[in-house]
Design a protein around this motif. Structure first.
Motif, mmCIF file in Angstrom:
data_model
loop_
_atom_site.group_PDB
_atom_site.id
_atom_site.type_symbol
_atom_site.label_atom_id
_atom_site.label_comp_id
_atom_site.label_asym_id
_atom_site.label_seq_id
_atom_site.Cartn_x
_atom_site.Cartn_y
_atom_site.Cartn_z
ATOM 1 N N LEU A 1 0.826 -1.212 0.000
ATOM 2 C CA LEU A 1 0.000 0.000 0.000
ATOM 3 C C LEU A 1 0.864 1.267 0.000
ATOM 4 O O LEU A 1 0.602 2.217 -0.746
ATOM 5 C CB LEU A 1 -0.912 0.014 1.224
ATOM 6 N N VAL A 2 1.902 1.273 0.828
ATOM 7 C CA VAL A 2 2.806 2.429 0.882
ATOM 8 C C VAL A 2 3.435 2.657 -0.495
ATOM 9 O O VAL A 2 3.501 3.775 -1.015
ATOM 10 C CB VAL A 2 3.900 2.205 1.943
ATOM 11 N N MET A 3 3.882 1.569 -1.106
ATOM 12 C CA MET A 3 4.482 1.630 -2.435
ATOM 13 C C MET A 3 3.493 2.210 -3.447
ATOM 14 O O MET A 3 3.813 3.101 -4.222
ATOM 15 C CB MET A 3 4.877 0.202 -2.829
ATOM 16 N N ALA A 4 2.257 1.709 -3.398
ATOM 17 C CA ALA A 4 1.241 2.138 -4.365
ATOM 18 C C ALA A 4 0.960 3.637 -4.249
ATOM 19 O O ALA A 4 0.936 4.363 -5.237
ATOM 20 C CB ALA A 4 -0.042 1.334 -4.164
ATOM 21 N N VAL A 5 0.789 4.092 -3.027
ATOM 22 C CA VAL A 5 0.469 5.513 -2.835
ATOM 23 C C VAL A 5 1.646 6.384 -3.297
ATOM 24 O O VAL A 5 1.465 7.400 -3.982
ATOM 25 C CB VAL A 5 0.127 5.805 -1.350
ATOM 26 N N ALA A 6 2.893 5.970 -2.945
ATOM 27 C CA ALA A 6 4.059 6.764 -3.335
ATOM 28 C C ALA A 6 4.206 6.829 -4.857
ATOM 29 O O ALA A 6 4.508 7.887 -5.424
ATOM 30 C CB ALA A 6 5.314 6.169 -2.700
ATOM 31 N N ILE A 7 3.973 5.714 -5.533
ATOM 32 C CA ILE A 7 4.064 5.687 -6.997
ATOM 33 C C ILE A 7 3.011 6.612 -7.619
ATOM 34 O O ILE A 7 3.312 7.419 -8.503
ATOM 35 C CB ILE A 7 3.857 4.244 -7.532
ATOM 36 N N ALA A 8 1.793 6.525 -7.128
ATOM 37 C CA ALA A 8 0.712 7.348 -7.676
ATOM 38 C C ALA A 8 1.044 8.828 -7.502
ATOM 39 O O ALA A 8 0.897 9.625 -8.432
ATOM 40 C CB ALA A 8 -0.611 7.009 -6.989
ATOM 41 N N ILE A 9 1.517 9.190 -6.318
ATOM 42 C CA ILE A 9 1.854 10.597 -6.068
ATOM 43 C C ILE A 9 3.027 11.023 -6.958
ATOM 44 O O ILE A 9 2.983 12.072 -7.622
ATOM 45 C CB ILE A 9 2.207 10.819 -4.569
ATOM 46 N N ASN A 10 4.072 10.218 -7.019
ATOM 47 C CA ASN A 10 5.256 10.645 -7.751
ATOM 48 C C ASN A 10 5.003 10.767 -9.261
ATOM 49 O O ASN A 10 5.483 11.699 -9.903
ATOM 50 C CB ASN A 10 6.447 9.711 -7.485
ATOM 51 N N ILE A 11 4.235 9.860 -9.835
ATOM 52 C CA ILE A 11 3.953 9.960 -11.273
ATOM 53 C C ILE A 11 3.086 11.193 -11.567
ATOM 54 O O ILE A 11 3.278 11.877 -12.573
ATOM 55 C CB ILE A 11 3.303 8.657 -11.807
#
Lengths: 431, 431
Positions: B370-380
């Protein structure tokens, strides 16, 4: 949107020529683009579509009902249709071809035989053709009547359409009016071949000092010409392709293609990149135990990968340019590799010293600094080697180094960087 | 080195023209290049030097003794000297200028007034000039005598050298032989301005349907012309610059510049990159305590930064192209930003899902995924915003987005990526 472009556009659209209208339309969001499209005069519409990038054009073509398209293609010529053919339903293309003059149909069929990177596909057919038995005065008259751009030259062909030579207005004026062209020697301009690639053909016309060069097929039949204007257009497209390829896109990408369509195309490139990033992470994963013990390695490791990637992409870009200009061969490859390795070693050592010192001071540990320095030196040197080898190998396998070179390079520099740094760290820093 | 290029070169050097000799010389390691240079005929030497890239040329000029240089510049014209001026000692340039004809000296001084990106610096001066009172038959004779490329047009100027109009060979033939040119209407071709930038000037000549366009200064004096050939050359150089700028090099970079010289230029770029990498590492360093507890974060963190970087550079490349072609304005900027944010959000969510699942399965931990998913969504998504904003802001500040855009972008995506991911990790995963 577009309050400032509106009036500019309305003012411009009647004055300017299709290439510029195309640029303006491309710069508009799609709904506005369709609105403005209506204002383009019917005579200019086909030329504007031809000048637009494929995706921007497709956004317009999609909305036009079949009867409008049929009418639009009513008097399309071979050159224009070959540009549009991929964006039109096959039935409409067949229909347009069937309504062409015999000549145009012939040119269209000829152009279709060649691939995207052969000059035969893009030829200009607005030529003044003359039989060798024509007299100079009549030839001159024929040239004077010609209204096409760059028609200060005519081309001599025999009864079977085989190219015999080229004659300029200037030469014709100097000839006795009743002299037959076939009896003169004319300019000895070697024609290009339809199967030539675009780079060679555009360079040939640029260096010829002429506004256009004739192009013949394998049997010597004159198929058309490449003008300097066409050469400029093809050159621009080739460079746009290379620029866009570096991020996995193509030259036809539209500034305002629909979000869903844009997302799909870009997702492919992100997916490819994800695989290489996962590979790099897998390498890091092999050193979990080390990372737990020496957290400084986790903090510093992106620097190693990043410096390698930057150094490698400098070499890569230089080599891709050399390949594109035909400046790389078996003969100079070794010398280039030696030079790039020299540069890599020198910069590797320089930055190894700097970064090693920074890392050593940061974590107050000499060994950490040393591990960092060695890893940086190795990775920058490997990057130089990879920067030469990867594009050359891709090119030999007929893959586009501009498209896939940077992904492969990054994979190498990431994997080598993380492996060297964490591997050395495991050996030296873990007690 | 170069066993295969040797014979090719010897065969070629007598047949081909300066531009191609230049390409061949550039493709040779420096010692071999100097050897081959001796074989270039003295008449072709200046043209070959002019056609070469600055660094490759400087490697030759450096080795030539002063008397040889003086002789080489013996009959140099204004156009050639302006290209070479930066690589020659000032005394030699002054000497060459003093030996020029008055006309050439005038052109040289005029060209020197303009900057690298103004068309006034590069003008071609091989024009056929005619006074308005000349009769058609004499004008025609003057054009026939002209041997310069693209001399099917002449330019009318008044006694002060002010541009009056353009007349083609075709028009002259159609006129009564004794008619004075000033009494005809001629083609209404608007001249370009010497202060125009290169992009506008090259586009104007490309779209004109003519082989060349006249260029006048602020007072309307005819200063020269831009031919399609020149437009093609300038276009190629502009694109080469953009391609090389992405890795901190310039268009003049030589395939075989000496190792030390190459290393210096590239070291600057590596140094700039190091600063951004250090900044990223500093951000990671803030989370040392977290990394020690959750080593999975160290393994996965490069993926977050990398995906943001790739997505951002796609947007960046598209926007830089739009800026270079003049397709971006206040009017469509908001629409573009909305579209790119849409694409970023869509791809952000897509890859957040994929990568989140992979990460969750890899470390058998839902929270990590979940942490990975949120960080990826924000960074892209942030990358899309930055990809539009950075080049536009740089461009407004008169900085070249092709040069500095990618460094700034990578800094943003690295910092945002590491901070978001490790920050979220600290909040959620650390017990």
């Amino acid at each position: 949107t577009g309050p400032q472009q509106g009036p500019l556009f309305e003012h411009a659209i009647e004055q300017i020529e299709p290439g510029e209208i195309a640029l303006l339309l491309e710069s508009l969001p799609i709904d506005e683009r369709l609105e403005r499209w209506e204002q383009v005069t019917p005579e200019a519409q086909v030329d504007v579509l031809v000048a637009m990038r494929a995706q921007a054009r497709a956004a317009i073509l999609r909305t036009l009902p079949e009867p409008v398209l049929t009418q639009l293609l009513g008097r399309v010529n071979a050159e224009s249709l070959i540009e549009l053919v991929d964006d039109l339903p096959e039935s409409l293309v067949d229909d347009a071809v069937s309504r062409m003059s015999q000549n145009q149909r012939h040119w269209f069929e000829q152009a279709s035989r060649y691939s995207d990177d052969q000059i035969g596909r893009y030829l200009n057919h607005d030529l003044v053709l003359l039989p060798p038995k024509i007299r100079a005065e009549n030839a001159l008259r024929a040239l004077q009547r010609a209204t096409e751009p760059f028609s200060d030259h005519a081309y001599m062909v025999d009864g079977q359409g085989r190219y015999l030579g080229m004659v300029s207005m200037k030469q014709l004026i100097a000839l006795p009016p009743s002299q037959r062209l076939g009896d003169t020697t004319g300019s000895e301009i070697a024609p290009l071949q339809t199967a030539s690639n675009l780079v060679d053909a555009t360079e040939a016309v640029e260096h010829s000092g002429l506004a256009a060069l004739p192009v013949v097929d394998e049997e010597g039949h004159l198929q058309g010409r490449i003008t300097l204007q066409l050469a400029l257009e093809l050159t621009r497209e080739a460079y746009e392709s290379r620029l866009m390829a570096t991020v996995g896109l193509d030259e036809e990408t539209d500034l305002f293609s629909p979000v869903l369509q844009s997302s799909q195309r870009r997702a492919v490139w992100l997916g490819i990149n994800l695989l290489t990033a996962l590979l790099a992470s897998w390498v890091i994963g092999q050193f979990e135990a080390t990372l737990v013990q020496v957290v400084a390695l986790a903090v510093l490791m992106p620097i190693v990968a990043s410096m390698g990637g930057i150094a490698g992409s400098q070499t890569l870009t230089l080599v891709i340019r050399g390949l594109a200009m035909g400046q790389l061969s078996q003969g100079n490859l070794r010398a280039l590799l030696a030079k790039e390795l020299g540069v890599g070693l020198l910069n590797g050592l320089l930055w190894a010293g700097v970064i090693g010192a920074v890392a050593g001071l940061w974590f107050s540990d000499l060994a950490t600094g040393l591990v960092m320095a060695v890893a940086i030196a190795i990775n920058i040197t490997v990057a130089a080697l990879a920067g030469v080898a990867i594009p050359v190998i891709l090119d030999r396998r007929k893959m586009d180094p501009a498209l896939s070179g940077s992904v492969v390079l990054t994979t190498v520099t990431d994997v080598v960087g993380f492996f060297t740094f964490l591997g050395l760290g495991s050996l030296v820093l873990v007690s």
